[in-house]
Design a protein around this motif. Structure first.
Motif, PDB file in Angstrom:
ATOM      1  N   LYS A   1       0.823  -1.190   0.000  1.00 34.83           N
ATOM      2  CA  LYS A   1       0.000   0.000   0.000  1.00 34.83           C
ATOM      3  C   LYS A   1       0.868   1.256   0.000  1.00 34.83           C
ATOM      4  O   LYS A   1       2.026   1.240   0.460  1.00 34.83           O
ATOM      5  N   PRO A   2       0.344   2.360  -0.483  1.00 32.22           N
ATOM      6  CA  PRO A   2       1.119   3.613  -0.510  1.00 32.22           C
ATOM      7  C   PRO A   2       1.616   4.045   0.866  1.00 32.22           C
ATOM      8  O   PRO A   2       2.684   4.616   1.001  1.00 32.22           O
ATOM      9  N   GLY A   3       0.876   3.759   1.915  1.00 33.34           N
ATOM     10  CA  GLY A   3       1.295   4.174   3.251  1.00 33.34           C
ATOM     11  C   GLY A   3       2.325   3.266   3.892  1.00 33.34           C
ATOM     12  O   GLY A   3       2.759   3.522   5.014  1.00 33.34           O
ATOM     13  N   GLY A   4       2.709   2.198   3.203  1.00 29.33           N
ATOM     14  CA  GLY A   4       3.702   1.276   3.751  1.00 29.33           C
ATOM     15  C   GLY A   4       3.105  -0.007   4.283  1.00 29.33           C
ATOM     16  O   GLY A   4       3.852  -0.920   4.657  1.00 29.33           O
ATOM     17  N   ASP A   5       1.783  -0.108   4.329  1.00 29.07           N
ATOM     18  CA  ASP A   5       1.154  -1.336   4.792  1.00 29.07           C
ATOM     19  C   ASP A   5       1.332  -2.445   3.756  1.00 29.07           C
ATOM     20  O   ASP A   5       1.393  -2.189   2.552  1.00 29.07           O
ATOM     21  N   VAL A   6       1.377  -3.683   4.252  1.00 29.69           N
ATOM     22  CA  VAL A   6       1.561  -4.849   3.397  1.00 29.69           C
ATOM     23  C   VAL A   6       0.380  -5.783   3.605  1.00 29.69           C
ATOM     24  O   VAL A   6       0.055  -6.152   4.731  1.00 29.69           O
ATOM     25  N   GLU A   7      -0.264  -6.156   2.504  1.00 29.18           N
ATOM     26  CA  GLU A   7      -1.408  -7.058   2.555  1.00 29.18           C
ATOM     27  C   GLU A   7      -1.065  -8.334   1.801  1.00 29.18           C
ATOM     28  O   GLU A   7      -0.588  -8.295   0.664  1.00 29.18           O
ATOM     29  N   SER A   8      -1.291  -9.473   2.451  1.00 28.78           N
ATOM     30  CA  SER A   8      -1.023 -10.762   1.823  1.00 28.78           C
ATOM     31  C   SER A   8      -2.205 -11.176   0.954  1.00 28.78           C
ATOM     32  O   SER A   8      -3.365 -10.940   1.313  1.00 28.78           O
ATOM     33  N   LEU A   9      -1.920 -11.797  -0.191  1.00 27.62           N
ATOM     34  CA  LEU A   9      -2.953 -12.228  -1.128  1.00 27.62           C
ATOM     35  C   LEU A   9      -2.862 -13.721  -1.372  1.00 27.62           C
ATOM     36  O   LEU A   9      -1.775 -14.303  -1.309  1.00 27.62           O
ATOM     37  N   ASP A  10      -4.011 -14.334  -1.678  1.00 24.90           N
ATOM     38  CA  ASP A  10      -4.013 -15.707  -2.155  1.00 24.90           C
ATOM     39  C   ASP A  10      -4.025 -15.688  -3.682  1.00 24.90           C
ATOM     40  O   ASP A  10      -3.946 -14.631  -4.303  1.00 24.90           O
TER      41      ASP A  10
END
Length: 321
Positions: free
Chosen positions: A12-21
């Motif tokens: 994400k632009p704010g530095g957050d990381v989201e895991s995807l399947d």
């Protein structure tokens, strides 16, 4: 990992990381953030998605799914195709058995494939929790940097081993060291065979960086390339030192052999006249001097000692030993 997806993240632009399947990867759009999807290239679902549904430029899917690879960097208008190799640090593996990673990088996504596990990729994943990722160039540079650092550890180990062999030869030459030297040279040659093309790939990537690489990204890439160049030079130095050590070992062993042969030659020369005299007097015919003299044996023994003393005197005067 039945579908071949090892891991996937949206940054994400704010530095957050989201895991995807895998479904999340297939439904991803650039508006969600930067995508990094890492695949096992011999999985059927991964091959099908990369080949038909990933919307990759022409020939890129074939490169990502290739079985045999050579380090390279090929720029296109949309991004860059990068193939790199790292040392195999998996348990029970030889470091010179290099492991490849294939990457397609554009402004919005990084798609990478592997056949075997590469610890540098795991390092990059762990670093995402400590330092926010700024984009796909940052991801590529993190992976490349860890590849280079792990190579440095292996080459440092080779330098330590050749230094120990040098010290052991100076203390006590041992023929068994030849096998260690041969193994070390073989490892150095194998590593250099893969590192030299990788150096050329990073150099080309540095000279022709994609447009979405920032000035800071280009500086980091130059530093990594310079580090890799130094590693190749260190490998060359290890090979040369191993050659010098091997030559020194052969020379010292040859000197030892020559010295032993010299001692044997001197001993043979000293006993040659005495052997002649004893052989002459040992013939079983009549007329042997002092055959009936009860002191004949001791007189003859004294004569042999005298001959030996004369020989030693002559050898010492001529500095033959």
């Amino acid at each position: 990992m039945e579908n071949g997806l090892i891991h996937a993240f949206v940054l994400k632009p704010g530095g957050d990381v989201e895991s995807l399947d895998f479904d999340g990867v297939r439904a991803w759009t650039p508006e969600q953030g930067v995508l990094w999807a890492h695949f096992q290239l011999d999985a059927t679902d991964a091959r099908e998605w990369l080949g038909k549904r990933a919307r990759l430029p022409h020939l890129v899917p074939e490169a990502l799914l290739a079985g045999e690879t050579r380090p390279r960097a090929s720029s296109t208008g949309e991004g860059i195709l990068v193939t790199l190799r790292g040392v195999n640090l998996n348990p029970g593996a030889d470091p010179e058995d290099m492991v490849s990673i294939r990457m397609w990088v554009d402004e919005h996504r990084l798609i990478s494939t592997r056949r075997r596990q590469l610890l540098s990729v795991q390092d990059a994943v762990k670093s995402m929790t400590d330092v926010p990722v700024t984009g796909t160039p940052d991801l590529v540079l993190r992976i490349t940097n860890r590849l280079t650092e792990r190579m440095g550890d292996v080459i440092d180990d080779l330098e330590d081993r050749v230094a120990l062999l040098e010290a052991s030869i100076m203390e006590k030459p041992d023929p068994t060291i030849r096998a260690d030297l041969s193994e070390l040279r073989r490892e150095a040659i194998a590593l250099r065979r893969y590192l030299a093309p990788q150096r050329e790939a990073l150099t080309r990537m540095q000279l022709e960086p994609p447009a979405f690489f920032s000035d800071l990204d280009r500086v980091r890439l130059r530093e990594i390339t310079d580090r890799l160049v130094r590693l190749v030079e260190d490998l060359d130095a290890v090979r040369e030192r191993a050659s010098v050590v091997q030559e020194e070992l052969v020379s010292r062993l040859s000197d030892q052999m020559n010295q032993r042969m010299y001692v044997l030659s001197v001993v043979a020369a000293l006993f040659l006249p005495m052997g002649f005299l004893t052989g002459l007097l040992g013939i079983n015919v009549g007329g042997i001097p002092m055959a009936d003299n009860p002191f004949g044996f001791w007189i003859f023994t004294g004569l042999l000692v005298l001959v030996l003393a004369i020989q030693l005197f002559v050898f010492l005067r001529k500095r033959w030993f």
